[in-house]
Design a protein around this motif. Sequence first.
Motif, short mmCIF file in Angstrom:
data_model
loop_
_atom_site.label_atom_id
_atom_site.label_comp_id
_atom_site.label_asym_id
_atom_site.label_seq_id
_atom_site.Cartn_x
_atom_site.Cartn_y
_atom_site.Cartn_z
N ALA A 63 3.74 -0.43 9.71
CA ALA A 63 3.17 -1.33 8.70
C ALA A 63 2.11 -2.22 9.33
N GLY A 87 -0.21 -1.45 11.18
CA GLY A 87 -1.48 -0.76 11.36
C GLY A 87 -1.43 0.19 12.53
N PHE A 120 -3.96 6.73 1.65
CA PHE A 120 -3.53 5.38 1.27
C PHE A 120 -3.99 5.08 -0.14
N THR A 139 0.87 -1.19 0.00
CA THR A 139 0.00 0.00 0.00
C THR A 139 0.90 1.24 0.00
C1 LIG Z 1 -1.09 -2.24 4.54
O1 LIG Z 1 -0.81 -1.69 5.80
C2 LIG Z 1 -1.40 -0.42 6.03
C3 LIG Z 1 -0.92 0.06 7.38
O2 LIG Z 1 -1.18 -0.91 8.35
C4 LIG Z 1 -2.91 -0.53 5.93
O3 LIG Z 1 -3.50 0.73 6.09
C5 LIG Z 1 -3.29 -1.10 4.56
O4 LIG Z 1 -4.67 -1.31 4.48
C6 LIG Z 1 -2.57 -2.42 4.32
N1 LIG Z 1 -2.79 -2.85 2.96
C7 LIG Z 1 -3.09 -4.09 2.61
C8 LIG Z 1 -3.18 -4.37 1.15
O5 LIG Z 1 -3.28 -4.98 3.42
#
Ligand SMILES: *[C@@H]1O[C@H](CO)[C@@H](O)[C@H](O)[C@H]1NC(C)=O
Length: 574
Positions: A213, A215, A153, A131
Amino acid sequence: MKVIKFILLLCTLLAKDISSSGLVTALPHPTSASPVSLGLLYGRADTDVTEGKIGGEWKIVGNSGVEAMHIAVVSHNEIVIIDKVEANPIKQANGNPAISTLYNIETNEYRILNLDSDTFCTAGSWFSNGTLLHAGGAENQFGYNEGYQSIRFFTPGDGADWSEIPGGMTSRRWYPAMATLPSGDVLVFGGAYKGTGKNNAGINNPTYEIWPAAGGVPEKAFDMPFLTETLPYNLYAFLHVMPNNEGKQIAFVFVNKQGILYDFDTATILKRLPEMPGGHRSYPLTGNSVLLPLNPPYYKPIVMICGGNTEMEIETLSEASCGRIDPTEDNPQWEMDDFGGVGRVMPDSVIMPTGKILYLNGAGAGFAGYHRGPNTNPLYVAIKPVLAPSVYDPETKEWSRFAPSTIPRMYHSVATLVSDGRIFVAGSNPQGDVYTESEFPTEYRVEMFSPPYLLTGLVRPKITSVGEYTELNTQRIPVSYGLNVEVTVISGQDVPNFKAVVIHHGFVTHSNHFSQRFVSCNIMSAKYLKKRDTSILLTVEMPPYSSILPPGPSYLYILDNEVPADAAVELLLN
Ligand SMILES: *[C@@H]1O[C@H](CO)[C@@H](O)[C@H](O)[C@H]1NC(C)=O
């Protein structure tokens, strides 16, 4: 039997030869610096530029829909384009003028994306999960909310669009720098509390924050006094993560004329580098920084900083100097050269699949900023557009030049390599709003530059499988660090001679190519699948650590006698 040439380097060398400090072993630095000279060449290419195919080929291929102030390659055929809020002629779903599109490099058409807040002078970087994180912005206008503190995002895919956390950051950041850390988290670094011609103590934001990463949001911001010491030319810092085999998160950080080596795990300065000779390198005296190709077994990190200017004066010729340095050496020193004899403020740097660096866009005099005076009688603060790319060979340190474009690419223009080996070039708009009747208008034309390696007449190799995947670029192929990946390639050349490289294109804006990396891979073996066949099975070793190449999306380029495959393959490295 046909002979295939390939690079075979043993990975055992790697573990053995990395120094105990954890930083990659340094080679001796050169002892003398060459003199710095001022560039006197701008406008059209000078006479020694080879015209025609040897000098590459420019084509105007499409329209970006919105001005291309910021871009990111988000798939093998798509580029996300982000503008600032301005009265672009196309509208997003809620009726506001659109400020973001998704440009397809095969069809040269775009799809309009939807945003809620002003994206003026922002930055971006990838999370390890693929992302894109995009941060910062400016004041509200034209129906858009204020974006100074926004986090956005973008996850590529069918119908993908932006999502946003309004006010998500710990503080307001205009002109922040960003980088993907080896952990897969994203660093958002510095900036100013509001837009400015040059930064000052009243609006300086000498802090950084790290977006996890896993969240959630950062728990706090960290103080960065280095960004106070380096006022006023301290915005859009140059950031390059340094390779090491200890899982450390160490980066080279540079603004103005000052560089440090900083440990993001312990929040400490490990080393201060000598002041860089020559002019200022940061906004509005904007230069460029690139981490030169990293090669096994040492992955020696040489940073090269080029261009900028000495003072904020329109007529002052741009800085015609570059300095290279390995910040991990014991006693690092700048090795200067003359930027190929061509000064440039606001240069873009693109690492090509051949490992040579293409410098393009920008101006021969002046500084970054909007024109002064009314649109109808503008006084541009950067003049003398430099139309011919300069090319740098990091191995021989030699400069050459390619054929010129016809379109000035001034304040707010961009360039990136795309998966088919061409260079996407767009943007330019040195005014606060859309204005097309001018010497340096709001520029919507998209160009593609084909470097000479695409015009040799040699047959391009074709990647037909990567690991167990035979359908390529329909999804990102997950690979892990250090993995040996079997890659099948069709070669149409008489004596195949392969190289494998992985390139992370990063996020491009304002002459910054955040997290752009080029890493050469060891080819451990190469064999014909059948006798007298053209299909060859390569075993390609992925880079060993996430400090060498950031986790997340990157592209595998295979070259056959320096000619890249018709399509690089998108990987997701973790
Ligand atoms: C990747 O991690 C970010 C941050 O935690 C989150 O906002 C996003 O939805 C995630 N993307 C996927 C494809 O899982």
